[in-house]
Motif scaffolding. Structure first.
Motif, PDB file in Angstrom:
ATOM      1  N   CYS A   1       0.840  -1.198   0.000  1.00 46.61           N
ATOM      2  CA  CYS A   1       0.000   0.000   0.000  1.00 46.61           C
ATOM      3  C   CYS A   1       0.881   1.256   0.000  1.00 46.61           C
ATOM      4  O   CYS A   1       1.725   1.410   0.880  1.00 46.61           O
TER       5      CYS A   1
ATOM      6  N   ALA B   1      -0.016   4.248   0.560  1.00 43.57           N
ATOM      7  CA  ALA B   1      -0.426   5.243   1.567  1.00 43.57           C
ATOM      8  C   ALA B   1       0.253   5.014   2.913  1.00 43.57           C
ATOM      9  O   ALA B   1       0.586   5.950   3.618  1.00 43.57           O
ATOM     10  N   CYS B   2       0.449   3.751   3.263  1.00 42.12           N
ATOM     11  CA  CYS B   2       1.007   3.472   4.586  1.00 42.12           C
ATOM     12  C   CYS B   2       2.341   2.744   4.491  1.00 42.12           C
ATOM     13  O   CYS B   2       2.925   2.394   5.521  1.00 42.12           O
TER      14      CYS B   2
ATOM     15  N   CYS C   1      -5.032   2.407   8.177  1.00 39.27           N
ATOM     16  CA  CYS C   1      -4.927   3.058   6.870  1.00 39.27           C
ATOM     17  C   CYS C   1      -6.235   2.909   6.083  1.00 39.27           C
ATOM     18  O   CYS C   1      -6.762   1.804   5.951  1.00 39.27           O
TER      19      CYS C   1
ATOM     20  N   ARG D   1      -6.723   3.515   2.908  1.00 34.99           N
ATOM     21  CA  ARG D   1      -6.492   3.049   1.553  1.00 34.99           C
ATOM     22  C   ARG D   1      -6.531   1.523   1.451  1.00 34.99           C
ATOM     23  O   ARG D   1      -7.178   0.966   0.564  1.00 34.99           O
ATOM     24  N   CYS D   2      -5.843   0.879   2.377  1.00 32.31           N
ATOM     25  CA  CYS D   2      -5.747  -0.590   2.301  1.00 32.31           C
ATOM     26  C   CYS D   2      -6.590  -1.273   3.375  1.00 32.31           C
ATOM     27  O   CYS D   2      -6.568  -2.485   3.510  1.00 32.31           O
TER      28      CYS D   2
END
Ligand SMILES: [Zn+2]
Ligand SMILES: [Zn+2]
Length: 376
Positions: A179, A181-182, A201, A203-204
């Motif tokens: 991911c 984002a993280c 997170c 996103r995931c």
């Protein structure tokens, strides 16, 4: 939570009767004025004044120290925005998914004031991939198996990791990306002043990975409903109603999540003859009046072969005979139990003419006085 609630509801500004923008001088003056009024010396024996004085001192302690005041203001601001550092106040679904960790908070500094409060929050963990639910199953075992221990099969239907994608949720052979984002951690940190919140997170969804093509069998969930039979070790000596935890045999977690646990509740069937007392077996042993009086060799059942036991002459009703080594079998740290046979003297209720005559004669001859001690 009540202990923490008090703190959240404490408005130190209100206690001192000053505005939130009060200058240090204003705070000092307000404190002096209130302290004079409520000082215990002026109000001897007045519990309310004493409590009020404590409150005033606490408020002053915090608000007249610039550093403590800044931190108090910060926490208050967050409390207003809905965050409760004690983890309470939000159900799962709250703004941080119910699990928030506060980092970078120097508890030592404000230990007295906020230490206990943040203790809980600091121990929490940001939500990673969802952990699978725990399951509970019941198993019935017979008396002997519960006593000696056994391995029993349990059939259950559970969400198991998908066999096709092995629980990853990704179509085999397709890439699973970390991911962005993280960075694969599944959590992101939000900084707010001196605090940083770790949250799952978005996103995931906390998995740390992003599946590009979801597995067709489980539609990307990583989970498949399956019937399974697992073997559970029932420890020797297990009691009726005991719960045995089998790690990782609950529902599978979402993609990458830990499985839950399986709790097996053991139902132990009673035995028609034996009872249990720790490692010892118990048994009621009926003997005749003459066997008890004259002594006898009697056959006693055990969980294995029957044994012959000597009833000493003059054995009283209720006497417990300990038959060594016929209880729980010897095992690691346990066992070597005995069979405790409680003598039950059976009084004959049907007598032949000859028997009756014999007993009548015996009654005339008998010089025992069993009720001597009851006589007044
Ligand atoms: Zn799958
Ligand atoms: Zn992520």
């Amino acid at each position: 939570m009540n202990g923490n609630r008090a703190w959240f509801d404490k408005d130190f500004y209100k206690v001192l009767g000053v505005s939130e923008s009060a200058t240090p001088d204003e705070i000092k003056r307000a404190f002096r004025k209130l302290a004079q009024k409520h000082h215990p010396d002026r109000n001897p024996g007045d519990k309310a004044a004493e409590d009020r004085m404590k409150e005033i001192s606490e408020a002053s302690d915090v608000l007249s120290d610039p550093k403590k005041r800044a931190e108090y203001d910060e926490v208050r601001r967050m409390a207003r925005s809905g965050f409760r550092p004690d983890g309470g106040g939000f159900g799962p679904g709250g703004p941080f998914g119910g699990n928030v960790r506060v980092e970078g908070f120097d508890v030592g500094d404000l230990g007295d004031l906020f230490g206990g409060l943040f203790g809980t929050a600091r121990g929490g963990r940001a939500r990673g991939p969802a952990r699978g639910a725990d399951l509970e199953a019941e198993v019935r075992v017979n008396f002997e198996d519960a006593f000696e221990g056994a391995t029993v099969p349990i059939k259950l239907t559970r969400d198991a990791p998908c066999a096709t994608c092995r629980g990853t949720g990704a179509e085999p052979g397709t890439p699973v990306e970390t991911c962005p984002a993280c960075g694969g951690r599944g959590t992101v940190a939000d900084s707010q002043g001196m605090f940083s919140f770790v949250r799952s997170c978005d996103r995931c969804g906390g998995a740390g990975r992003i599946v590009t093509s979801p597995c067709k069998v489980c539609r990307g969930s990583g989970v498949q409903r399956r019937k399974e039979e697992i073997k559970v070790r029932i420890p020797a000596g297990v009691k009726d109603g005991a719960r045995i935890r089998v790690r990782g045999r609950g529902e599978a977690g979402g993609a990458g999540g830990q499985p839950g646990d399986l709790y097996v509740v053991v139902r132990v069937a009673p035995h028609p003859l034996f009872g249990r007392q720790g490692d010892d077996l118990t048994l009621d042993l009926p003997v005749t009046f003459t066997e008890a009086a004259l002594g006898a060799q009697v056959k006693v059942p055990t969980l294995a072969e029957p044994v012959t036991v000597k009833i000493p002459a003059g054995t009283q009703n209720g006497k417990v005979l300990r038959i060594r080594g016929r209880g729980a079998p010897k095992r690691k740290g346990h066992g070597d139990g005995d069979l405790l046979a409680t003598v039950r003297v059976v009084v004959p209720d049907k007598l032949s003419k000859a028997e009756r005559e014999l007993l009548e004669r015996f009654g005339e001859m008998y010089r025992g006085e069993p009720r001597a001690h009851l006589e007044v």
